[in-house]
Enzyme design. Structure first.
Site, short mmCIF file in Angstrom:
data_model
loop_
_atom_site.label_atom_id
_atom_site.label_comp_id
_atom_site.label_asym_id
_atom_site.label_seq_id
_atom_site.Cartn_x
_atom_site.Cartn_y
_atom_site.Cartn_z
CG HIS A 1 50.30 20.54 4.96
ND1 HIS A 1 49.45 20.98 3.97
CD2 HIS A 1 50.43 19.21 4.76
CE1 HIS A 1 49.09 19.96 3.21
NE2 HIS A 1 49.68 18.86 3.67
CD GLU A 2 53.07 16.93 6.59
OE1 GLU A 2 52.38 15.93 6.88
OE2 GLU A 2 53.24 17.30 5.41
CD GLU B 1 46.84 17.59 1.19
OE1 GLU B 1 47.09 16.56 1.85
OE2 GLU B 1 47.71 18.45 0.93
ZN ZN Z 1 49.18 16.91 2.97
#
Ligand code: ZN
Length: 501
Positions: A265-266, A295
């Site tokens: 995710h990061e 996001e």
């Molecule tokens: Zn995020």
């Protein structure tokens, strides 16, 4: 470029440097700083932020901005120069509309609110937080009024995180998404074919978890020459310029997905920042288009890639080799189902792909009602619990696992939550277009070749930074504004197969 634009850019660069320096201090605070450093650090960060703000809203800055705007007026409207000036103008107008007295008072109120929220959460007692939250909501309404006239009192709030987005547009898309998603989750629950994910809850050596995460994101294309990973209590990505974009992760010895999926995710966020055009460097335009667009990148790598079958065809043998005791006898299909398990749960940050948006949409609805004044803060816990029952079929046993679970309202971040779901929707909408443009996508992922995907994202999204508003960018790429359809189709296909719906 002309001399006015150059002067303006130098001034913008000073503001950027000051903000980047305070970001380094924030990063240090959350990774290595000893506890005792907190008070001194708060002073240092606040000094740097104040200096940056003073430079930004100064009459000299305004003059340089005006001169640069005149100078670039005849250039291509999509050029970096025109877009940087337009972007800075927008931020300048916003920054100067809000009186500094209000800013000072808001930071005082939210500092107190964060303390009372922590105490309220620890004791699971909403009443301890209620007076401060009431003040926060009241101040957010004052904030909105600095931007009057508006169509909706929530518009100025969401605009801070999702430039150009309107409340009514979010409401329209969520109105389409919510009933379909509630129905899907209900169908899965009632199907009575529960997935066993106990294999993820064994003991996993932390150093090996760490190594696997880094191997994966290195192959994605996260550049460790211009980045690094460290540990922190709450994972985050931070950038000090496109050549130093860092990520953090959290390791849980008896739950494999936390670090593994968190690192993916990061890295998704970080690759966005590493992929910005160098021509935007040292300007605020060297940033993602919005939180939702950001996001979309993190969730694409974490979910659409990292929870997909082609990805695990490629990486599962490596993971098995690292953890032969835990996974040696577990076949790919069992593992794939385990990391895609759907189960209504109480905590947003631990929610699966199919239920996550329901957590977000109900928070958005509550925020809008708070801002409109139709929901008094006092009634918030009851309204919260009712929505959990309606959307997820569960009721929190206490406020700590209910209305007090997130930090966002205590720092005044009303308007932030919807960006999480916008990110999911944008990711799926982009994914449809990517699949059209890259018909061999699954095959390249299964061969650990992420260059086609990353290259596509660099060309269409990353390099542009914040030159375009998020919906403008999405429309340029896909020909459509935001829609829930691709996301719903993705959920139905994926979970329809896993749960034999
Ligand atoms: Zn995020």
């Amino acid at each position: 470029m002309g001399k006015h634009f150059d002067t303006f850019r130098e001034k913008v660069g000073v503001v950027f440097d000051l903000n980047a320096a305070s970001a380094v201090l924030d990063w240090d605070q959350q990774t290595y700083m000893p506890h005792g450093g907190a008070q001194g650090r708060a002073m240092q960060t606040s000094t740097l932020r104040r200096l940056a703000h003073e430079h930004f809203v100064s009459p000299e800055f305004e003059q340089a901005l005006g001169a640069a705007a005149d100078e670039v007026a005849k250039l291509d409207p999509d050029s970096d120069e025109v877009r940087i000036v337009r972007h800075v103008r927008r931020e300048f107008d916003k920054a100067t509309r809000v009186p500094s007295d209000w800013v000072g008072e808001f930071s005082r109120v939210t500092a107190l609110a964060q303390q009372s929220w922590e105490a309220a959460k620890a004791q699971s007692q909403f009443s301890l937080f209620e007076p401060d939250l009431t003040r926060v909501v009241q101040m957010r309404r004052e904030f909105a009024d600095f931007f009057a006239p508006y169509d909706h009192v929530y518009d100025p709030l969401i605009d801070d995180f999702e430039p150009g987005m309107k409340t009514t547009e979010v409401q329209a898309v969520f109105a389409q998404l919510r009933p379909a998603q509630v129905a899907l989750v209900r169908e899965i629950t009632e199907r009575g074919r529960p997935v066993d994910d106990s294999v993820l809850r064994l003991q996993y050596d932390e150093r090996k978890q760490w190594a696997f995460g880094e191997q994966v994101v290195r192959s994605f294309g996260y550049d460790f020459n211009r980045g690094r990973q460290d540990k922190s209590a709450h994972p985050f990505t931070t950038s000090f310029g496109q050549n130093d974009v860092r990520i953090t992760t959290r390791l849980v010895p008896d739950y494999l997905p936390t670090a593994m999926c968190g690192t993916m995710h990061e890295a998704g966020h970080a690759m966005y920042e590493q992929g910005l055009s160098p021509t935007l460097d040292r300007t605020p335009t060297a940033n993602g288009a919005s939180l939702g667009m950001h996001e979309s990148q993190s969730r694409m790598w974490e979910n659409l890639v990292g929870r997909g079958r082609p990805f695990w065809q490629a990486f599962y043998p490596d993971l098995q080799q690292l953890f032969p005791e835990q996974l040696g006898k577990v076949d790919l299909e069992t593992f794939y189902r385990a990391i895609n398990k759907v189960e209504p749960s109480l905590i947003r940050t631990e929610a699966d792909e199919a239920t996550y948006n329901l957590h977000v949409m109900l928070r958005f609805e509550l925020e809008v009602a708070l801002m409109q004044g139709s929901l008094p803060v006092h009634d918030l816990p009851a309204a919260w619990n009712q929505k959990y029952q309606d959307y997820l079929g569960i009721t929190p046993p206490d406020d700590a696992r209910g209305v007090l679970q997130d930090i966002h309202w205590s720092f005044g971040g009303l308007g932030y939550f919807p960006t999480y779901t916008l990110g999911n929707l944008i990711a799926s909408q982009l994914w449809e277009k990517i699949r059209q443009d890259l018909p061999d996508l699954d095959r390249s992922i299964a061969a650990k070749d992420f260059q086609p995907l990353l290259g596509w994202l660099r060309t269409h999204i990353h390099q542009h930074g914040a030159k375009f508003e998020p919906m403008e960018l999405l429309e340029r790429i896909t020909g459509q504004r935001l829609t829930a359809e691709p996301y719903l189709a993705y959920l139905r296909t994926k979970f329809g197969e896993i749960y034999a719906l």
